[in-house]
Design an enzyme around this catalytic site. Sequence first.
Site, PDB file in Angstrom:
ATOM      1  N   LYS A  11      -6.640  11.326 -11.688  1.00  0.00           N
ATOM      2  CA  LYS A  11      -6.696   9.907 -11.278  1.00  0.00           C
ATOM      3  C   LYS A  11      -6.868   9.812  -9.767  1.00  0.00           C
ATOM      4  O   LYS A  11      -7.687   9.043  -9.267  1.00  0.00           O
ATOM      5  CB  LYS A  11      -5.402   9.213 -11.685  1.00  0.00           C
ATOM      6  CG  LYS A  11      -5.075   7.943 -10.910  1.00  0.00           C
ATOM      7  CD  LYS A  11      -3.796   7.289 -11.351  1.00  0.00           C
ATOM      8  CE  LYS A  11      -2.585   7.703 -10.582  1.00  0.00           C
ATOM      9  NZ  LYS A  11      -2.369   7.035  -9.296  1.00  0.00           N
ATOM     10  N   ASN A  12      -6.136  10.639  -9.006  1.00  0.00           N
ATOM     11  CA  ASN A  12      -6.146  10.516  -7.544  1.00  0.00           C
ATOM     12  C   ASN A  12      -7.346  11.183  -6.889  1.00  0.00           C
ATOM     13  O   ASN A  12      -7.482  11.149  -5.675  1.00  0.00           O
ATOM     14  CB  ASN A  12      -4.834  11.044  -6.959  1.00  0.00           C
ATOM     15  CG  ASN A  12      -3.678  10.118  -7.300  1.00  0.00           C
ATOM     16  OD1 ASN A  12      -3.901   9.013  -7.794  1.00  0.00           O
ATOM     17  ND2 ASN A  12      -2.454  10.571  -7.078  1.00  0.00           N
ATOM     18  N   CYS A 106       5.507  -0.741  -2.430  1.00  0.00           N
ATOM     19  CA  CYS A 106       5.690  -0.603  -3.885  1.00  0.00           C
ATOM     20  C   CYS A 106       7.099  -0.068  -4.064  1.00  0.00           C
ATOM     21  O   CYS A 106       7.847   0.095  -3.107  1.00  0.00           O
ATOM     22  CB  CYS A 106       4.636   0.334  -4.472  1.00  0.00           C
ATOM     23  SG  CYS A 106       4.951   2.031  -4.058  1.00  0.00           S
ATOM     24  N   ARG A 111       4.965   2.136   2.280  1.00  0.00           N
ATOM     25  CA  ARG A 111       3.559   2.554   2.126  1.00  0.00           C
ATOM     26  C   ARG A 111       2.655   1.914   3.198  1.00  0.00           C
ATOM     27  O   ARG A 111       1.708   1.179   2.891  1.00  0.00           O
ATOM     28  CB  ARG A 111       3.036   2.205   0.727  1.00  0.00           C
ATOM     29  CG  ARG A 111       3.924   2.600  -0.431  1.00  0.00           C
ATOM     30  CD  ARG A 111       4.074   4.083  -0.671  1.00  0.00           C
ATOM     31  NE  ARG A 111       2.851   4.754  -1.042  1.00  0.00           N
ATOM     32  CZ  ARG A 111       2.385   4.860  -2.281  1.00  0.00           C
ATOM     33  NH1 ARG A 111       3.044   4.293  -3.263  1.00  0.00           N
ATOM     34  NH2 ARG A 111       1.263   5.507  -2.528  1.00  0.00           N
ATOM     35  N   ASP A 293       4.728  14.069  -6.228  1.00  0.00           N
ATOM     36  CA  ASP A 293       4.449  13.465  -7.532  1.00  0.00           C
ATOM     37  C   ASP A 293       5.003  14.265  -8.695  1.00  0.00           C
ATOM     38  O   ASP A 293       4.923  13.817  -9.837  1.00  0.00           O
ATOM     39  CB  ASP A 293       2.928  13.309  -7.721  1.00  0.00           C
ATOM     40  CG  ASP A 293       2.360  12.251  -6.807  1.00  0.00           C
ATOM     41  OD1 ASP A 293       1.138  12.133  -6.716  1.00  0.00           O
ATOM     42  OD2 ASP A 293       3.161  11.553  -6.159  1.00  0.00           O
ATOM     43  N   ARG A 385      -0.756   3.711 -16.070  1.00  0.00           N
ATOM     44  CA  ARG A 385      -1.576   3.715 -14.834  1.00  0.00           C
ATOM     45  C   ARG A 385      -2.203   5.080 -14.609  1.00  0.00           C
ATOM     46  O   ARG A 385      -3.283   5.183 -14.052  1.00  0.00           O
ATOM     47  CB  ARG A 385      -0.697   3.402 -13.617  1.00  0.00           C
ATOM     48  CG  ARG A 385      -0.025   2.075 -13.667  1.00  0.00           C
ATOM     49  CD  ARG A 385       0.562   1.748 -12.351  1.00  0.00           C
ATOM     50  NE  ARG A 385      -0.469   1.845 -11.295  1.00  0.00           N
ATOM     51  CZ  ARG A 385      -0.333   1.320 -10.101  1.00  0.00           C
ATOM     52  NH1 ARG A 385       0.778   0.670  -9.799  1.00  0.00           N
ATOM     53  NH2 ARG A 385      -1.271   1.420  -9.196  1.00  0.00           N
TER      54      ARG A 385
END
Length: 410
Positions: A11-12, A106, A111, A293, A385
């Site tokens: 995803k990233n 978030c 952030r 993560d 997500r």
Amino acid sequence: MTGTIRASGAKNAALPALAASLLASEPVELTRVPAVRDIRTMRHLLDHLGVRSEERGEALVLHPDGEPADGEAPYELVKTMRASVLSLGPLLARRGHARVSLPGGCSIGVRPIDQHLAGLAALGADVRLEGGYVEATGRLVGGRFRFEMPTVTGTENVLMAAVLADGVSVLENCAREPEVADLARLLVRMGARIEGVGGETLTVEGVSELGGARHEIIPDRIEGGTYLVGAALTGGDVILEGAEPADLAPLLEKLADAGARVEPGERRVRVRAGGGLISQDVETSPHPGFPTDLQAQFMALMTQARGVATLSETVFENRFQHVPELVRLGAAIEVKGHVAQVHGPTPLSGSPVMATDLRASACLVLAALAAEGESVVHRIYHLDRGYEDMEGKLQHLGASVERVSGPEPG
Ligand code: EPZ
């Protein structure tokens, strides 16, 4: 959890790759783009900015020839996904102006994007903040910029601006995550001139325009690492196909130290539970350190390890929200500032828990699989997500899990 699963595309890596299509003057074809909600959000934003996207078999084709609705990334879209800020650099580089809503914080932290903005200013952009939006304008010229800290999307944003700047740019203290290198390789395929890919200094010779390209997104090391932690945690044996063991090195080392049997192979990794888990200390840090993560997922594992594991979260200021939920399941964890101490092993028993962010959700699912009895993980929209078909992959590995809809707590 026992069996073989295939890693999805990262995803990233896919998010900056989609944003890079804003730079192109011809279609960009991406394969292995994961079917997750953040990608759908990015496609919606690109559509709004004049880049149409279509699924063609296994590929996602981006057509940068449309007329933008209003050439800005509106708050309604950006607030749902911070990575929308990745449209800033390419929009500015390609069109000479960009208006992007500030992403806001978030649940894991404030952030900020100060480094993104300072980097664009170093390339000659006039950057203003007003009404919750960033307004960036100007003809970009090559420049030198040193990031105050390695920032993944900051590096990606400034890199995507530098590739069309007039002259040579030198970017120092860049993030070295594999996803940044994957973006750089895509940009080079589109005609960009970048030296030092994968390292902390990127030298970019600006070109006047970028063409299209075909590019396969790298495997998702965080998604894959999540399932490998699950194998060790549930006494299982998981083979992760289509993976890149080198990108998983920091995790694989810790899993082996903790007593799991780790077998890296050619584009695959096998992890089997060993004869018992031993507590390991972990400190998260930018790549090639232990990824933030995977901190929550590893913490779930440490609840079943013998001893005391000290986990230090040095990247984000509030990334221990999974702790009270793990404690509800039976874990023994103390948090002092950005350090959590996990005393194990403690038996886990199923209970209702609540997900708070993408990786915390994954941690709770793993812990629930190791718990005695049934758990219900609420607010798993966070999972959607970034995890493609998680329940399908877990069921394939023999886990007893199902998605149920129902009233949310509180
Ligand atoms: C990327 O976020 C990832 N998101 C995150 O993954 C990941 O946790 C993070 O990198 C760290 O690896 C995407 O790639 C879309 P940073 P990013 O800028 O780029 C500070 C997930 O779970 N900072 O590398 O936003 C910042 O506060 C998500 O998939 C500034 O101070 O992270 C943080 O402390 C969550 N000023 C540190 O740097 C800036 O201008 C690293 O953040 C930028 C960052």
